[in-house]
Scaffold this motif. Sequence first.
Motif, PDB file in Angstrom:
ATOM      1  N   UNK A  55      82.828  78.223  55.100  1.00 39.53           N
ATOM      2  CA  UNK A  55      82.657  79.614  55.550  1.00 39.53           C
ATOM      3  C   UNK A  55      81.233  79.985  55.948  1.00 39.53           C
ATOM      4  N   UNK A  56      80.339  79.017  55.985  1.00 40.31           N
ATOM      5  CA  UNK A  56      78.934  79.206  56.378  1.00 40.31           C
ATOM      6  C   UNK A  56      78.066  79.928  55.358  1.00 40.31           C
ATOM      7  N   UNK A  57      78.608  80.351  54.224  1.00 43.23           N
ATOM      8  CA  UNK A  57      77.785  81.051  53.243  1.00 43.23           C
ATOM      9  C   UNK A  57      78.423  80.956  51.862  1.00 43.23           C
ATOM     10  N   UNK A  58      77.644  81.310  50.828  1.00 41.96           N
ATOM     11  CA  UNK A  58      78.137  81.317  49.462  1.00 41.96           C
ATOM     12  C   UNK A  58      79.046  82.531  49.247  1.00 41.96           C
ATOM     13  N   UNK A  59      79.953  82.455  48.277  1.00 38.69           N
ATOM     14  CA  UNK A  59      80.750  83.639  47.942  1.00 38.69           C
ATOM     15  C   UNK A  59      79.836  84.729  47.374  1.00 38.69           C
ATOM     16  N   UNK A  60      80.214  85.978  47.571  1.00 33.97           N
ATOM     17  CA  UNK A  60      79.398  87.103  47.098  1.00 33.97           C
ATOM     18  C   UNK A  60      79.149  87.014  45.593  1.00 33.97           C
ATOM     19  N   UNK A  61      80.176  86.641  44.810  1.00 32.82           N
ATOM     20  CA  UNK A  61      80.011  86.569  43.355  1.00 32.82           C
ATOM     21  C   UNK A  61      78.931  85.565  42.971  1.00 32.82           C
ATOM     22  N   UNK A  62      78.894  84.437  43.640  1.00 36.58           N
ATOM     23  CA  UNK A  62      77.882  83.422  43.337  1.00 36.58           C
ATOM     24  C   UNK A  62      76.489  83.944  43.693  1.00 36.58           C
ATOM     25  N   UNK A  63      76.381  84.598  44.823  1.00 36.92           N
ATOM     26  CA  UNK A  63      75.098  85.161  45.248  1.00 36.92           C
ATOM     27  C   UNK A  63      74.604  86.200  44.252  1.00 36.92           C
ATOM     28  N   UNK A  64      75.509  87.049  43.746  1.00 36.44           N
ATOM     29  CA  UNK A  64      75.090  88.087  42.806  1.00 36.44           C
ATOM     30  C   UNK A  64      74.748  87.514  41.433  1.00 36.44           C
ATOM     31  N   UNK A  65      75.442  86.455  40.988  1.00 38.58           N
ATOM     32  CA  UNK A  65      75.149  85.846  39.686  1.00 38.58           C
ATOM     33  C   UNK A  65      73.860  85.038  39.712  1.00 38.58           C
ATOM     34  N   UNK A  66      73.650  84.258  40.763  1.00 38.11           N
ATOM     35  CA  UNK A  66      72.535  83.316  40.811  1.00 38.11           C
ATOM     36  C   UNK A  66      71.290  83.936  41.443  1.00 38.11           C
ATOM     37  N   UNK A  67      71.476  84.848  42.376  1.00 38.52           N
ATOM     38  CA  UNK A  67      70.357  85.575  42.963  1.00 38.52           C
ATOM     39  C   UNK A  67      69.375  84.692  43.707  1.00 38.52           C
ATOM     40  N   UNK A  68      68.090  84.896  43.457  1.00 39.40           N
ATOM     41  CA  UNK A  68      67.053  84.190  44.211  1.00 39.40           C
ATOM     42  C   UNK A  68      66.923  82.713  43.841  1.00 39.40           C
ATOM     43  N   UNK A  69      67.663  82.247  42.831  1.00 41.25           N
ATOM     44  CA  UNK A  69      67.657  80.817  42.497  1.00 41.25           C
ATOM     45  C   UNK A  69      68.565  80.020  43.419  1.00 41.25           C
ATOM     46  N   UNK A  70      69.356  80.720  44.229  1.00 43.69           N
ATOM     47  CA  UNK A  70      70.310  80.081  45.129  1.00 43.69           C
ATOM     48  C   UNK A  70      69.617  79.677  46.430  1.00 43.69           C
ATOM     49  N   UNK A  71      69.851  78.443  46.843  1.00 42.10           N
ATOM     50  CA  UNK A  71      69.279  77.946  48.086  1.00 42.10           C
ATOM     51  C   UNK A  71      69.773  78.793  49.255  1.00 42.10           C
ATOM     52  N   UNK A  72      68.879  79.244  50.100  1.00 41.81           N
ATOM     53  CA  UNK A  72      69.241  80.052  51.266  1.00 41.81           C
ATOM     54  C   UNK A  72      69.255  79.165  52.506  1.00 41.81           C
TER      55      UNK A  72
END
Length: 75
Positions: free
Chosen positions: A6-23
């Motif tokens: 889907x070209x991006x992470x799920x919203x839940x993962x983005x909100x849980x992991x935040x700035x630690x997630x590779x962009x």
Amino acid sequence: MDPITNEDYPHSMDSFVGNRLLKFSEEESKMLKGSFDFLSLNYYTTLYAAYAPQLNSGNKSYSIDPHVNQSRKHN
């Protein structure tokens, strides 16, 4: 698997992991989508998991990102 489907992470993962997630850049996202020929997943566990919303507060880390309490005994 969302970045490659889907070209991006799920919203839940983005909100849980935040700035630690590779962009990914827009170009990288487009390159990732559909970039697999075959996908297989085997996952085995002997632990029970129970939702633990209280883990949402405090220091964020890999161990609390799933928001679950794990145990070997069924409650």
